[in-house]
Design an enzyme around this catalytic site. Sequence first.
Site, PDB file in Angstrom:
ATOM      1  N   GLU A  74      -4.507  10.104  -5.023  1.00 42.69           N
ATOM      2  CA  GLU A  74      -3.995   9.132  -4.057  1.00 42.69           C
ATOM      3  C   GLU A  74      -2.973   8.239  -4.737  1.00 42.69           C
ATOM      4  O   GLU A  74      -3.232   7.656  -5.788  1.00 42.69           O
ATOM      5  CB  GLU A  74      -5.111   8.280  -3.444  1.00 42.69           C
ATOM      6  CG  GLU A  74      -4.550   7.225  -2.512  1.00 42.69           C
ATOM      7  CD  GLU A  74      -5.514   6.762  -1.429  1.00 42.69           C
ATOM      8  OE1 GLU A  74      -5.289   5.684  -0.871  1.00 42.69           O
ATOM      9  OE2 GLU A  74      -6.483   7.485  -1.142  1.00 42.69           O
ATOM     10  N   GLU A  99      -2.131   3.014  -8.759  1.00 40.94           N
ATOM     11  CA  GLU A  99      -1.720   1.761  -8.127  1.00 40.94           C
ATOM     12  C   GLU A  99      -0.996   0.913  -9.171  1.00 40.94           C
ATOM     13  O   GLU A  99      -1.425   0.845 -10.320  1.00 40.94           O
ATOM     14  CB  GLU A  99      -2.942   1.016  -7.580  1.00 40.94           C
ATOM     15  CG  GLU A  99      -2.675  -0.361  -7.007  1.00 40.94           C
ATOM     16  CD  GLU A  99      -1.645  -0.348  -5.885  1.00 40.94           C
ATOM     17  OE1 GLU A  99      -0.659  -1.103  -5.994  1.00 40.94           O
ATOM     18  OE2 GLU A  99      -1.816   0.422  -4.915  1.00 40.94           O
ATOM     19  N   ASP A 149       5.052   1.395   1.335  1.00 41.68           N
ATOM     20  CA  ASP A 149       5.989   0.353   1.760  1.00 41.68           C
ATOM     21  C   ASP A 149       7.115   0.995   2.569  1.00 41.68           C
ATOM     22  O   ASP A 149       7.808   1.881   2.072  1.00 41.68           O
ATOM     23  CB  ASP A 149       6.568  -0.351   0.523  1.00 41.68           C
ATOM     24  CG  ASP A 149       7.299  -1.645   0.870  1.00 41.68           C
ATOM     25  OD1 ASP A 149       7.905  -1.718   1.960  1.00 41.68           O
ATOM     26  OD2 ASP A 149       7.260  -2.584   0.053  1.00 41.68           O
ATOM     27  N   LYS A 153      14.297  -2.444   6.264  1.00 47.73           N
ATOM     28  CA  LYS A 153      15.734  -2.691   6.388  1.00 47.73           C
ATOM     29  C   LYS A 153      16.511  -1.450   5.940  1.00 47.73           C
ATOM     30  O   LYS A 153      16.195  -0.861   4.913  1.00 47.73           O
ATOM     31  CB  LYS A 153      16.140  -3.896   5.545  1.00 47.73           C
ATOM     32  CG  LYS A 153      15.582  -5.218   6.054  1.00 47.73           C
ATOM     33  CD  LYS A 153      16.075  -6.380   5.211  1.00 47.73           C
ATOM     34  CE  LYS A 153      15.525  -7.701   5.742  1.00 47.73           C
ATOM     35  NZ  LYS A 153      15.974  -8.849   4.911  1.00 47.73           N
ATOM     36  N   ASP A 185       2.410   3.453   9.568  1.00 48.68           N
ATOM     37  CA  ASP A 185       2.401   2.769  10.866  1.00 48.68           C
ATOM     38  C   ASP A 185       3.817   2.316  11.238  1.00 48.68           C
ATOM     39  O   ASP A 185       3.990   1.486  12.121  1.00 48.68           O
ATOM     40  CB  ASP A 185       1.435   1.578  10.853  1.00 48.68           C
ATOM     41  CG  ASP A 185       1.755   0.577   9.757  1.00 48.68           C
ATOM     42  OD1 ASP A 185       2.661   0.844   8.945  1.00 48.68           O
ATOM     43  OD2 ASP A 185       1.092  -0.481   9.710  1.00 48.68           O
ATOM     44  N   THR A 222      -8.847   1.830   8.502  1.00 47.81           N
ATOM     45  CA  THR A 222      -8.894   0.522   7.859  1.00 47.81           C
ATOM     46  C   THR A 222      -8.959  -0.592   8.905  1.00 47.81           C
ATOM     47  O   THR A 222      -8.605  -0.398  10.070  1.00 47.81           O
ATOM     48  CB  THR A 222      -7.654   0.297   6.985  1.00 47.81           C
ATOM     49  OG1 THR A 222      -6.490   0.229   7.828  1.00 47.81           O
ATOM     50  CG2 THR A 222      -7.476   1.437   5.983  1.00 47.81           C
ATOM     51  N   PHE A 224      -7.082  -3.195   9.020  1.00 46.92           N
ATOM     52  CA  PHE A 224      -5.704  -3.475   9.420  1.00 46.92           C
ATOM     53  C   PHE A 224      -5.230  -2.475  10.472  1.00 46.92           C
ATOM     54  O   PHE A 224      -4.638  -2.837  11.480  1.00 46.92           O
ATOM     55  CB  PHE A 224      -4.791  -3.414   8.192  1.00 46.92           C
ATOM     56  CG  PHE A 224      -3.329  -3.449   8.511  1.00 46.92           C
ATOM     57  CD1 PHE A 224      -2.690  -4.649   8.774  1.00 46.92           C
ATOM     58  CD2 PHE A 224      -2.574  -2.282   8.554  1.00 46.92           C
ATOM     59  CE1 PHE A 224      -1.334  -4.683   9.070  1.00 46.92           C
ATOM     60  CE2 PHE A 224      -1.224  -2.305   8.847  1.00 46.92           C
ATOM     61  CZ  PHE A 224      -0.607  -3.516   9.107  1.00 46.92           C
TER      62      PHE A 224
END
Length: 244
Positions: A74, A99, A149, A153, A185, A222, A224
């Site tokens: 992951e 991470e 992420d 923009k 998302d 999750t 969120f």
Amino acid sequence: MTEKNEKTHKTIEQAEQEGKYIRKVRSFVKREGRLTNNQERAINDHWQTMGLNHSDGVIDAPTLFANENPVVLEIGFGMGKSLVEMAKAAPELNFIGIEVHKPGVGACISSAVEESVSNLKVCEHDAIEILADCIPDDTLTTVQLFFPDPWHKKKHHKRRIVSAEFVETIRQKLKVGGVFHMATDWENYAECMLEDMQSAPGYNNLSESNDYVPRPDSRPLTKFENRGQNLGHGVWDLQFAKKA
């Protein structure tokens, strides 16, 4: 061109001629938040058994986990809650999580210890470098990239981790039949992911409609994500398997 810029240009050009990959734009900004006492203690107490270092070099998974179980990688596990949940639910698999943010690494280790998860190793480093230097080709059963992420923009789209070069790197690391599973998302990012994957050689889309797949039970929902869905926000999952 200044003397400094000229030297930098020559260094990059020379490295590329030697076949070395030079990363010019990172897909993340390292915001080093403060560790909680619990996160710091988890890292100090359990890094020896759970931690992986880039400097350790190529990973031999059977030796690392002391078994021959399939390996799931992951990329960008955040605070690690979902990763720990997946590892606990699938003891027949081995998990490696990458991470860049240290508090997330500490939180993940703490959760894994609390849940008595033993089939999980974590690494605090740039995933691109780990893939290049530490993961052997044709060894991974699954690569997971959940909610990277989106760099929404347009001028920042070049920072998005998913690119033609990246998906080819993932293909090389997967076993034949291994799956690259992404979720986002951000609809525009989902469309770009789909375009990159459909253009990439050596993959089969596992979607029956040749675009997105329903969220599989193996990917935890999750808090969120659940809140976003209640507000009518979409989430897009993509799964592509490596061809023989």
